[in-house]
Design a protein around this motif. Sequence first.
Motif, mmCIF file in Angstrom:
data_model
loop_
_atom_site.group_PDB
_atom_site.id
_atom_site.type_symbol
_atom_site.label_atom_id
_atom_site.label_comp_id
_atom_site.label_asym_id
_atom_site.label_seq_id
_atom_site.Cartn_x
_atom_site.Cartn_y
_atom_site.Cartn_z
ATOM 1 N N ALA A 182 0.814 -1.212 0.000
ATOM 2 C CA ALA A 182 0.000 0.000 0.000
ATOM 3 C C ALA A 182 0.855 1.273 0.000
ATOM 4 O O ALA A 182 0.373 2.346 -0.370
ATOM 5 C CB ALA A 182 -0.915 -0.003 1.228
ATOM 6 N N THR A 183 2.118 1.146 0.382
ATOM 7 C CA THR A 183 3.010 2.291 0.606
ATOM 8 C C THR A 183 2.860 3.432 -0.403
ATOM 9 O O THR A 183 2.495 4.547 -0.038
ATOM 10 C CB THR A 183 4.479 1.815 0.596
ATOM 11 O OG1 THR A 183 4.593 0.729 1.509
ATOM 12 C CG2 THR A 183 5.418 2.930 1.006
ATOM 13 N N LYS A 184 3.177 3.141 -1.678
ATOM 14 C CA LYS A 184 3.163 4.192 -2.700
ATOM 15 C C LYS A 184 1.806 4.237 -3.396
ATOM 16 O O LYS A 184 1.331 5.292 -3.771
ATOM 17 C CB LYS A 184 4.224 3.913 -3.771
ATOM 18 C CG LYS A 184 5.557 3.463 -3.243
ATOM 19 C CD LYS A 184 6.493 4.610 -3.000
ATOM 20 C CE LYS A 184 7.867 4.090 -2.614
ATOM 21 N NZ LYS A 184 8.815 5.154 -2.304
ATOM 22 N N GLU A 185 1.222 3.052 -3.602
ATOM 23 C CA GLU A 185 -0.056 2.986 -4.313
ATOM 24 C C GLU A 185 -1.151 3.729 -3.567
ATOM 25 O O GLU A 185 -2.036 4.323 -4.174
ATOM 26 C CB GLU A 185 -0.508 1.526 -4.435
ATOM 27 C CG GLU A 185 0.232 0.697 -5.430
ATOM 28 C CD GLU A 185 -0.493 -0.639 -5.639
ATOM 29 O OE1 GLU A 185 -1.715 -0.641 -5.829
ATOM 30 O OE2 GLU A 185 0.193 -1.677 -5.594
ATOM 31 N N ASP A 186 -1.117 3.621 -2.240
ATOM 32 C CA ASP A 186 -2.206 4.169 -1.436
ATOM 33 C C ASP A 186 -1.757 5.330 -0.552
ATOM 34 O O ASP A 186 -2.474 5.726 0.364
ATOM 35 C CB ASP A 186 -2.844 3.048 -0.600
ATOM 36 C CG ASP A 186 -3.507 2.005 -1.484
ATOM 37 O OD1 ASP A 186 -4.396 2.392 -2.259
ATOM 38 O OD2 ASP A 186 -3.112 0.827 -1.431
ATOM 39 N N GLN A 243 -11.418 8.299 -4.233
ATOM 40 C CA GLN A 243 -10.324 9.075 -3.630
ATOM 41 C C GLN A 243 -8.999 8.736 -4.303
ATOM 42 O O GLN A 243 -8.171 9.611 -4.578
ATOM 43 C CB GLN A 243 -10.231 8.776 -2.124
ATOM 44 C CG GLN A 243 -11.389 9.365 -1.321
ATOM 45 C CD GLN A 243 -11.438 8.845 0.113
ATOM 46 O OE1 GLN A 243 -10.585 8.063 0.532
ATOM 47 N NE2 GLN A 243 -12.443 9.270 0.859
ATOM 48 N N LYS A 244 -8.814 7.463 -4.594
ATOM 49 C CA LYS A 244 -7.568 7.033 -5.217
ATOM 50 C C LYS A 244 -7.476 7.561 -6.652
ATOM 51 O O LYS A 244 -6.408 7.987 -7.104
ATOM 52 C CB LYS A 244 -7.497 5.497 -5.195
ATOM 53 C CG LYS A 244 -6.111 4.971 -5.432
ATOM 54 C CD LYS A 244 -5.980 3.504 -5.078
ATOM 55 C CE LYS A 244 -4.675 2.968 -5.640
ATOM 56 N NZ LYS A 244 -4.420 1.574 -5.276
ATOM 57 N N GLN A 245 -8.604 7.536 -7.353
ATOM 58 C CA GLN A 245 -8.647 8.052 -8.721
ATOM 59 C C GLN A 245 -8.279 9.534 -8.748
ATOM 60 O O GLN A 245 -7.540 9.997 -9.623
ATOM 61 C CB GLN A 245 -10.050 7.840 -9.312
ATOM 62 C CG GLN A 245 -10.196 8.285 -10.764
ATOM 63 C CD GLN A 245 -9.317 7.474 -11.716
ATOM 64 O OE1 GLN A 245 -9.226 6.254 -11.591
ATOM 65 N NE2 GLN A 245 -8.639 8.149 -12.641
ATOM 66 N N GLU A 246 -8.779 10.259 -7.758
ATOM 67 C CA GLU A 246 -8.513 11.698 -7.674
ATOM 68 C C GLU A 246 -7.004 11.963 -7.562
ATOM 69 O O GLU A 246 -6.464 12.855 -8.221
ATOM 70 C CB GLU A 246 -9.239 12.226 -6.435
ATOM 71 C CG GLU A 246 -9.277 13.718 -6.266
ATOM 72 C CD GLU A 246 -9.800 14.064 -4.869
ATOM 73 O OE1 GLU A 246 -9.069 14.725 -4.109
ATOM 74 O OE2 GLU A 246 -10.933 13.627 -4.532
#
Lengths: 438, 438
Positions: free
Chosen positions: B272-276, B336-339
């Motif tokens: 999740a580190t960089k992706e999230d 939120q991730k798409q944003e």
Amino acid sequence: MNPLAEKLNEQISVSNPHVLEMLSDYGKRIFFPSAGILAQSAEAKAEAHLYNATIGIATEGGKAMGLESITEQVNDLENAEYLPYAPSPGLPALRTKWQELQLEKNPSMTGKDASSPVVTNALTHGISLTGSLFMNPGETLVLSDHFWGNYNLFFNATLGVNMEFFTLFNEDGTFNSSSYKETLLKAAEGKDQITTILNFPNNPTGYSVLKQDVDGILDAVKAVADTGTNVVVICDDAYFGLFFEEDVLKESLFAYFADLHERVLAVKVDGATKEDYVWGLRCGFITYAAKGLANEGLKALEQKTGGAIRATVSNISHLSQRIVLKAFSNGDYASQKQEKFDIMKGRYEKVKEVLADSRFAEYFSPYPYNSGYFMTMKLEHGLDANEYRQYLLKNKGIGTISIGASNIRVAFSCTEESHLADLFDKMYEAASEMVAAK
Amino acid sequence: MNPLAEKLNEQISVSNPHVLEMLSDYGKRIFFPSAGILAQSAEAKAEAHLYNATIGIATEGGKAMGLESITEQVNDLENAEYLPYAPSPGLPALRTKWQELQLEKNPSMTGKDASSPVVTNALTHGISLTGSLFMNPGETLVLSDHFWGNYNLFFNATLGVNMEFFTLFNEDGTFNSSSYKETLLKAAEGKDQITTILNFPNNPTGYSVLKQDVDGILDAVKAVADTGTNVVVICDDAYFGLFFEEDVLKESLFAYFADLHERVLAVKVDGATKEDYVWGLRCGFITYAAKGLANEGLKALEQKTGGAIRATVSNISHLSQRIVLKAFSNGDYASQKQEKFDIMKGRYEKVKEVLADSRFAEYFSPYPYNSGYFMTMKLEHGLDANEYRQYLLKNKGIGTISIGASNIRVAFSCTEESHLADLFDKMYEAASEMVAAK
């Protein structure tokens, strides 16, 4: 060898060459990559007043980018306080605060040189880092015959180290310093170096050394150092502070080893995990000291430890470090901690009170206990510990831990005071039923 | 060797003996201590309906004891959800959820056998665990000539492994599969085993392989396996998902290596580190797959990985795992991730637009980039990268990272879109000033 590693090694050997000898091959080789990306980022942080395009995280409006589905779960902390990476050796403010707390808790450390604590992913990580940095495969670790099983998985299965056991208790039920000394001296014969780990309050017995035990312990280690063998002493202080009797030593043995002998390196492995009831947060520390080892050498050990952390896990949860740091600064922290201590002590005293009834001696011989989360009993009548554990579980709905052939560990840390009398009654019943059925 | 380790080794070799060969001496030796305290605690958790006195934490009223100064900092989570220890291989619900997400993100994994992801203290930990479990000192790692500096500190300084580099780019600016194949084959000559790490999106260049690159990569690895040399392929997917161009492969290469060849073990290191955007939380995963390796063998690799975690750090922050898991279940998580993706992509496109101006070619030759957090440029006119970095910092207040003699890395992840034109203008100015002053 990398020039940065060579430089750290020199920093150590200039004030205490024995500590350099004590590093494992890996320990000698490792360094903190202070000339690479981390150093360039640090320079940029200080000087890039216009744009800082060094950072390996994502930012927005000058702050760490964060998903609201993450940040809404944390109270009263800015994104910048926990979303970015923590430094590999840990948050500077937390390291400083923990050092202050160490001095408060261990007044005998006052005036003795010790490193700043390096943050670890809690106690196990502190132990495994120390083992990797100071022990080569095939070396010997001297430890108590009552020990935490995970020492096996790390020191033996992982590191490939030999384990030699001393007998923890003498006939008086106190620390067996002659067994300790004998085992240390025998293990040290013909060796350049040995390592020993001391875990008080002890898991599983719940024993902590008494004030009167200290001299014997120091004498044993000093005797080895005097023969010219280096000794790394790891103080596993996981359960520190939970001392329930007047005669118990209330300080870490680290305070005494810190300036015992030039050939003795003291390593304090401690943390918030058990002391502050934050097991799942993973927040521990490693601290070093050795007689004659000057500040530059201590800093070099911090750098090597930080390098080992960087190489293998990069850094430790920033959120956990921040939460623990903030709790330490909370005005109610001390009283909250005292309240939990009182609960634990109340349970401990209840166990003592219950087992004072002489009928229990028929089946149970408790090892000395005066601290920590647990107590451990030897089963009498040749009862097999694992069979007894299973009987207790199936027939009484009671969970305990069996250790070896005849020992049973009871955690009063997770048993309410009001349940303890009934717990031991049922354990007595189970034992008598098993003996009757033999 | 411990019988539990032997049993795990058998579980692996019965369906794919090559994977057993691939384990390092340590990897062969390590096991999950499933017969000890952890197993007894698990039994008690299920069956101790009256009192459970096995637990190594403190409880109160049946729940984890917690200081309010700690718990008040966390929102909407019960103490029991984050204060106790997480299991060594990670929270089961998080492992299941991450596996679902892996399948969603990598449809080509569908129908291929892969292990359940094991939770790590983020990407570096995944890499170091894999290295320790599968590489003995003196073995060879094949990697791109553009690589993350920390690979050096772990593989070389820590593990004592040789690093052999292939040339990442061919003259067309795409993946140089002939260099990769040649380097792999040469490194494999006379060897039982080699390891290779592939990091896309690549740190530092920001390059991800194109769909057209895949066949060449698979062919190179298969060619080695066909000669009878085992190949461990580590896919470092740290920056996964941040793909900004149509022709970029949108799946991990792991999906293709998973069933390539019996002599190829695919290891997916992600998190999740960089992706999230949760760098400081430390939440990553390791996932295994190899052609022919059946479920029992995959489970054995999970157990060995869990054992290695238990031995060295015990477990990973429960709070971090819980927060990430909860975010994944939040209905707004995807949007939120798409944003954030859109912001990152906007910056990427701005960099492309700015550098389309041909005047920049005088000083800067960007390496191909199409993804991730960064882009890297080769400096022209023989400018020294570190001198240029320092000049830029002192004279323009701009922080960048210098790599080797002539490369400069720019992180657009931490530079606002509106600043990018000015950033590159000032970088151009600095370069021209330095060249003029020569």
